[in-house]
Design a protein around this motif. Sequence first.
Motif, PDB file in Angstrom:
ATOM      1  N   UNK A  93      -2.574 -12.541  -7.637  1.00  0.00           N
ATOM      2  CA  UNK A  93      -2.389 -11.177  -8.155  1.00  0.00           C
ATOM      3  C   UNK A  93      -1.170 -10.491  -7.548  1.00  0.00           C
ATOM      4  N   UNK A  94      -0.555 -11.092  -6.529  1.00  0.00           N
ATOM      5  CA  UNK A  94       0.585 -10.454  -5.859  1.00  0.00           C
ATOM      6  C   UNK A  94       1.840 -10.607  -6.707  1.00  0.00           C
ATOM      7  N   UNK A  95       2.461  -9.475  -7.006  1.00  0.00           N
ATOM      8  CA  UNK A  95       3.728  -9.479  -7.734  1.00  0.00           C
ATOM      9  C   UNK A  95       4.894  -9.529  -6.753  1.00  0.00           C
ATOM     10  N   UNK A  96       4.812  -8.719  -5.681  1.00  0.00           N
ATOM     11  CA  UNK A  96       5.896  -8.661  -4.701  1.00  0.00           C
ATOM     12  C   UNK A  96       5.406  -7.922  -3.462  1.00  0.00           C
ATOM     13  N   UNK A  97       6.224  -7.988  -2.418  1.00  0.00           N
ATOM     14  CA  UNK A  97       5.965  -7.264  -1.179  1.00  0.00           C
ATOM     15  C   UNK A  97       7.047  -6.212  -0.989  1.00  0.00           C
ATOM     16  N   UNK A 153     -10.211  -8.316  -7.425  1.00  0.00           N
ATOM     17  CA  UNK A 153     -10.503  -7.452  -8.572  1.00  0.00           C
ATOM     18  C   UNK A 153      -9.264  -7.272  -9.451  1.00  0.00           C
ATOM     19  N   UNK A 154      -8.102  -7.173  -8.842  1.00  0.00           N
ATOM     20  CA  UNK A 154      -6.870  -7.085  -9.635  1.00  0.00           C
ATOM     21  C   UNK A 154      -6.725  -8.328 -10.504  1.00  0.00           C
ATOM     22  N   UNK A 155      -7.030  -9.477  -9.947  1.00  0.00           N
ATOM     23  CA  UNK A 155      -6.961 -10.714 -10.716  1.00  0.00           C
ATOM     24  C   UNK A 155      -7.949 -10.690 -11.875  1.00  0.00           C
ATOM     25  N   UNK A 156      -9.172 -10.227 -11.611  1.00  0.00           N
ATOM     26  CA  UNK A 156     -10.171 -10.151 -12.680  1.00  0.00           C
ATOM     27  C   UNK A 156      -9.716  -9.219 -13.798  1.00  0.00           C
ATOM     28  N   UNK A 157      -9.025  -8.160 -13.441  1.00  0.00           N
ATOM     29  CA  UNK A 157      -8.562  -7.189 -14.439  1.00  0.00           C
ATOM     30  C   UNK A 157      -7.172  -7.544 -14.971  1.00  0.00           C
ATOM     31  N   UNK A 158      -6.659  -8.723 -14.594  1.00  0.00           N
ATOM     32  CA  UNK A 158      -5.347  -9.183 -15.036  1.00  0.00           C
ATOM     33  C   UNK A 158      -4.261  -8.160 -14.683  1.00  0.00           C
ATOM     34  N   UNK A 159      -4.315  -7.724 -13.427  1.00  0.00           N
ATOM     35  CA  UNK A 159      -3.330  -6.774 -12.916  1.00  0.00           C
ATOM     36  C   UNK A 159      -2.590  -7.421 -11.746  1.00  0.00           C
ATOM     37  N   UNK A 190      -5.739   2.609 -19.566  1.00  0.00           N
ATOM     38  CA  UNK A 190      -4.537   3.428 -19.732  1.00  0.00           C
ATOM     39  C   UNK A 190      -3.273   2.579 -19.903  1.00  0.00           C
ATOM     40  N   UNK A 191      -3.407   1.259 -19.886  1.00  0.00           N
ATOM     41  CA  UNK A 191      -2.256   0.382 -20.084  1.00  0.00           C
ATOM     42  C   UNK A 191      -1.530  -0.019 -18.812  1.00  0.00           C
ATOM     43  N   UNK A 192      -2.103   0.278 -17.664  1.00  0.00           N
ATOM     44  CA  UNK A 192      -1.485  -0.088 -16.383  1.00  0.00           C
ATOM     45  C   UNK A 192      -1.680  -1.578 -16.144  1.00  0.00           C
ATOM     46  N   UNK A 193      -0.620  -2.261 -15.668  1.00  0.00           N
ATOM     47  CA  UNK A 193      -0.739  -3.681 -15.349  1.00  0.00           C
ATOM     48  C   UNK A 193      -0.354  -3.998 -13.902  1.00  0.00           C
ATOM     49  N   UNK A 194       0.087  -2.973 -13.149  1.00  0.00           N
ATOM     50  CA  UNK A 194       0.551  -3.179 -11.781  1.00  0.00           C
ATOM     51  C   UNK A 194       0.164  -1.984 -10.924  1.00  0.00           C
ATOM     52  N   UNK A 195      -0.311  -2.272  -9.697  1.00  0.00           N
ATOM     53  CA  UNK A 195      -0.555  -1.188  -8.747  1.00  0.00           C
ATOM     54  C   UNK A 195       0.299  -1.430  -7.513  1.00  0.00           C
ATOM     55  N   UNK A 196       0.708  -0.339  -6.897  1.00  0.00           N
ATOM     56  CA  UNK A 196       1.525  -0.383  -5.686  1.00  0.00           C
ATOM     57  C   UNK A 196       0.697   0.202  -4.554  1.00  0.00           C
TER      58      UNK A 196
END
Length: 165
Positions: A133-137, A87-93, A69-75
């Motif tokens: 895979x961490x973008x921010x806290x 898994x986020x790293x494997x999916x480049x998220x 669906x084009x998602x690159x980030x989960x919160x």
Amino acid sequence: MCPNDAGSAGESAAVEHPRVEVRGKFLWSGATKFFMRGVSYGPFQPDAMGSPFPSAEQINQDLALMRQAGINTIRTYHVPPQRLFDLALQWNMYVLVGIPWEQHICFLDDRQASRNIRAAVSRAVRFCNGHPSILAYFIGNEIPSPIVRWHGPTKVSQFLAELYD
């Protein structure tokens, strides 16, 4: 199957996953402007072991659908288990890690509560251990306005700055 042909959820693959950084008013991933396309992931009902996240298989399926669906980030609203980061790293998220703490009480009136909050944030960051895979806290999500008015925005901002440091 992951876009990087990593195979099953348990396999590890080399993934190009540069750190996202702030430059001016934008986020950048290497030489490319990074546009966050994100969704919330959770909260979920705790499993039999008390984890507020699904199994690795379910996470893998969910991330696959999100990438389609084009998602690159989960919160998240809780500190995720290592399997989600991997898994986020494997999916480049990327993952925006929510660190829950007692923000709906007058936390600056109670030294023990303040110490507990600092300890919870410190534990969470140590647990995450700088995973790529961490973008921010999220360290102070939705502090109620009456608490900010009671303590004053400066004191609340200073406390959040201490947590950040």
